[in-house]
Design a protein around this motif. Sequence first.
Motif, PDB file in Angstrom:
ATOM      1  N   LYS A  37     -29.928   9.260 -17.067  1.00 36.53           N
ATOM      2  CA  LYS A  37     -29.501   9.298 -15.672  1.00 36.53           C
ATOM      3  C   LYS A  37     -28.702  10.542 -15.307  1.00 36.53           C
ATOM      4  O   LYS A  37     -28.530  10.838 -14.116  1.00 36.53           O
ATOM      5  CB  LYS A  37     -28.650   8.063 -15.354  1.00 36.53           C
ATOM      6  N   ASP A  41     -24.222  10.517 -12.671  1.00 42.89           N
ATOM      7  CA  ASP A  41     -24.715   9.227 -12.184  1.00 42.89           C
ATOM      8  C   ASP A  41     -24.517   8.088 -13.171  1.00 42.89           C
ATOM      9  O   ASP A  41     -24.907   6.945 -12.891  1.00 42.89           O
ATOM     10  CB  ASP A  41     -26.207   9.332 -11.841  1.00 42.89           C
ATOM     11  N   THR A  42     -23.938   8.367 -14.312  1.00 42.20           N
ATOM     12  CA  THR A  42     -23.711   7.321 -15.309  1.00 42.20           C
ATOM     13  C   THR A  42     -22.306   6.759 -15.156  1.00 42.20           C
ATOM     14  O   THR A  42     -21.325   7.502 -15.139  1.00 42.20           O
ATOM     15  CB  THR A  42     -23.887   7.869 -16.732  1.00 42.20           C
TER      16      THR A  42
END
Length: 208
Positions: A37, A41-42
């Motif tokens: 990701k 975005d993690t």
Amino acid sequence: MDVTAPAPNPVAPTVDVFGTTLEERVLLAARDCIGAKGLRDTTVDDIAVAAGCGRASIYRLFPGGRRGLLLAMVHAEVEALLEGLADTVDAAADLPTAVAEAVHAAASALAVHPVLQRSLVEDPGSVLPYISFDGAAPLYARVAAWGRDHLARFVGPDDAEAVGEWAARIVLGHLHQPSTRFDLTDPACVRHLVDAYLVPGVRAGALA
């Protein structure tokens, strides 16, 4: 980010039925999630789900939450790489072969590292401060100590540290700004660099 610091782990590890600790599962989950990701975005929740635990467990294992977890992941990745390189170096018959094979193996591994390569493309600002200029100092120090442990059979301990740091600078420099002239994933090219630039310097130092 000091990659030489021990990964925080204030609680006793919990081993699952497969013999893997929860800490190891979380670190592997973090690597997989970020590789899939991207770093930005993690979330901790993503990693907790992938590791099969609650987010509270991650905060207990890694004080500081996401940042503490990322620090521990970097530490684990560096130590795993150095452990693998140790086997290569310890089997080498001479210093040039040991260094050339270590540089080639490290550069080749980093060239296909999913988290590192994705981060360099999508979010270089999260990576470059730790692999260039003063930010890379802790990593150079760690590899210098590794050099003392695994290269001192060829040269003196101080020279072994210097050679380890030289190798780290070559690899990180190429990672930060790849050369169109030298390809560190080409073993013949790496051996040329070692023979042309490292070996004469080591010999001159031995004669000084």
